[in-house]
Scaffold this motif. Structure first.
Motif, short mmCIF file in Angstrom:
data_model
loop_
_atom_site.label_atom_id
_atom_site.label_comp_id
_atom_site.label_asym_id
_atom_site.label_seq_id
_atom_site.Cartn_x
_atom_site.Cartn_y
_atom_site.Cartn_z
N ARG A 81 13.91 -0.10 -1.25
CA ARG A 81 13.44 0.48 0.03
C ARG A 81 12.15 0.17 0.24
O ARG A 81 11.85 -0.96 1.16
CB ARG A 81 13.72 1.92 0.23
CG ARG A 81 13.05 2.40 2.04
CD ARG A 81 13.39 3.78 2.04
NE ARG A 81 14.26 4.52 1.83
CZ ARG A 81 14.16 5.71 1.07
NH1 ARG A 81 13.30 6.18 1.09
NH2 ARG A 81 15.14 5.89 1.23
N GLY A 82 11.25 -0.28 -1.05
CA GLY A 82 10.23 -0.71 -1.10
C GLY A 82 10.19 -1.71 -1.05
O GLY A 82 8.77 -2.77 0.13
N ALA A 83 11.61 -2.72 -1.95
CA ALA A 83 10.67 -3.63 -1.68
C ALA A 83 12.12 -4.30 -0.49
O ALA A 83 10.91 -5.63 0.35
CB ALA A 83 11.38 -4.40 -2.91
N LEU A 84 12.28 -3.72 0.06
CA LEU A 84 13.28 -4.03 1.95
C LEU A 84 12.31 -4.07 2.53
O LEU A 84 11.76 -5.26 3.68
CB LEU A 84 14.53 -3.93 1.94
CG LEU A 84 15.84 -4.09 0.40
CD1 LEU A 84 16.35 -2.83 1.12
CD2 LEU A 84 15.92 -5.79 0.59
N VAL A 85 11.29 -3.02 2.83
CA VAL A 85 10.37 -2.77 4.11
C VAL A 85 9.17 -3.85 3.94
O VAL A 85 8.81 -4.23 4.80
CB VAL A 85 9.75 -1.51 3.88
CG1 VAL A 85 8.77 -1.07 4.88
CG2 VAL A 85 10.73 -0.42 4.40
N GLY A 86 8.64 -3.78 2.43
CA GLY A 86 7.20 -5.27 2.24
C GLY A 86 7.73 -6.63 2.09
O GLY A 86 7.14 -6.79 2.65
N GLY A 87 8.59 -5.91 2.12
CA GLY A 87 9.78 -8.18 2.20
C GLY A 87 9.80 -8.51 3.64
O GLY A 87 9.80 -9.20 4.83
N VAL A 88 9.84 -7.76 4.30
CA VAL A 88 10.36 -7.56 5.97
C VAL A 88 9.18 -7.73 6.55
O VAL A 88 8.92 -8.25 7.46
CB VAL A 88 11.00 -6.73 6.64
CG1 VAL A 88 11.13 -6.25 8.31
CG2 VAL A 88 12.70 -6.46 5.44
N ARG A 89 8.05 -6.77 6.91
CA ARG A 89 7.00 -7.11 6.83
C ARG A 89 6.43 -8.52 6.61
O ARG A 89 5.73 -8.88 7.36
CB ARG A 89 5.77 -6.01 6.17
CG ARG A 89 6.86 -4.02 6.99
CD ARG A 89 6.20 -3.61 6.34
NE ARG A 89 6.20 -1.93 6.90
CZ ARG A 89 5.51 -0.85 6.77
NH1 ARG A 89 4.80 -0.73 5.52
NH2 ARG A 89 5.99 0.57 7.15
N LEU A 90 5.61 -8.52 5.40
CA LEU A 90 5.12 -9.00 5.19
C LEU A 90 6.25 -11.44 5.55
O LEU A 90 5.68 -12.40 5.61
CB LEU A 90 5.35 -9.91 3.97
CG LEU A 90 4.10 -10.97 2.97
CD1 LEU A 90 2.90 -10.77 3.52
CD2 LEU A 90 3.46 -11.09 1.55
N GLY A 91 7.34 -10.90 5.05
CA GLY A 91 7.97 -12.28 6.04
C GLY A 91 8.10 -12.40 7.24
O GLY A 91 8.01 -13.38 8.11
#
Length: 200
Positions: A81-91
């Motif tokens: 979940r942390g990886a997906l949320v971080g990726g979506v935010r920075l992306g």
């Protein structure tokens, strides 16, 4: 003749300098995934300590196995979940920043300079400050802070980017001139050889 007139001269001020929107978005997404996953993995160290304490106080092997399995499942879910949320935010941030930068360059007639980077950084940071949860006063504060921080952080980044673009364009212009000179020399040599054959 139209093709020749539409070609830009070597000393044109409108040199290529826009950032690839798709490439930058992918890089931002994967970087955000790495950051978010690492952050959640380090934050779950306290959970691992609690699990170890429970394992030490549980003599039953089946219960120990269930505790370990539950802990690993929770950790996997948290890290994912942390990886997906971080990726979506920075992306999303990177995509918005690059899109605004390219839009500003296009609206200004193809001019690429530091002001495009500063403006895109300010608008993107202010937008994300507005999206953050909180009261209206808190969001207004985030917008103001994001505008200032975006400009301060993006100014040196934009300066470095412009210097790199200038160096790349200089190399491209020099190589193009060299290729053109070599082509002209090759054509001239072929003409001279043809004239020599005709004279024989």
């Amino acid at each position: 003749m139209e093709a020749v007139e539409n070609e830009k001269p070597w000393n044109s001020q409108k040199l290529a300098g826009t950032v690839s929107w798709s490439t930058a978005s992918l890089i931002g997404f994967f970087t955000g995934m790495l950051y978010g996953g690492t952050k959640e993995a380090s934050a779950s160290a306290s959970i691992d300590a609690d699990v170890m304490l429970k394992l030490g106080s549980t003599p039953n092997k089946a219960k120990q196995y269930n505790l370990m399995r539950d802990a690993m499942e929770r950790r996997f879910v948290k890290v994912s979940r942390g990886a997906l949320v971080g990726g979506v935010r920075l992306g999303m941030f990177t995509a918005g920043f690059c899109a605004l930068q390219n839009l500003m360059a296009e609206q200004r007639g193809g001019v690429h300079d530091v002001y495009n980077v500063v403006g895109a950084g300010s608008v993107t940071a202010a937008t994300f400050g507005l999206i953050l949860p909180g009261s209206l006063r808190w969001r207004a504060r985030n917008v103001l802070l994001g505008t200032v921080l975006g400009a301060v952080v993006c100014f040196p980044l934009g300066w470095v980017q412009m210097k790199l673009v200038e160096k790349a364009n200089e190399g491209g212009v020099n190589s193009t001139r060299g290729d053109a000179t070599a082509a002209v020399g090759g054509v001239g040599a072929a003409i001279e050889r043809l004239e020599a054959r005709v004279k024989r």
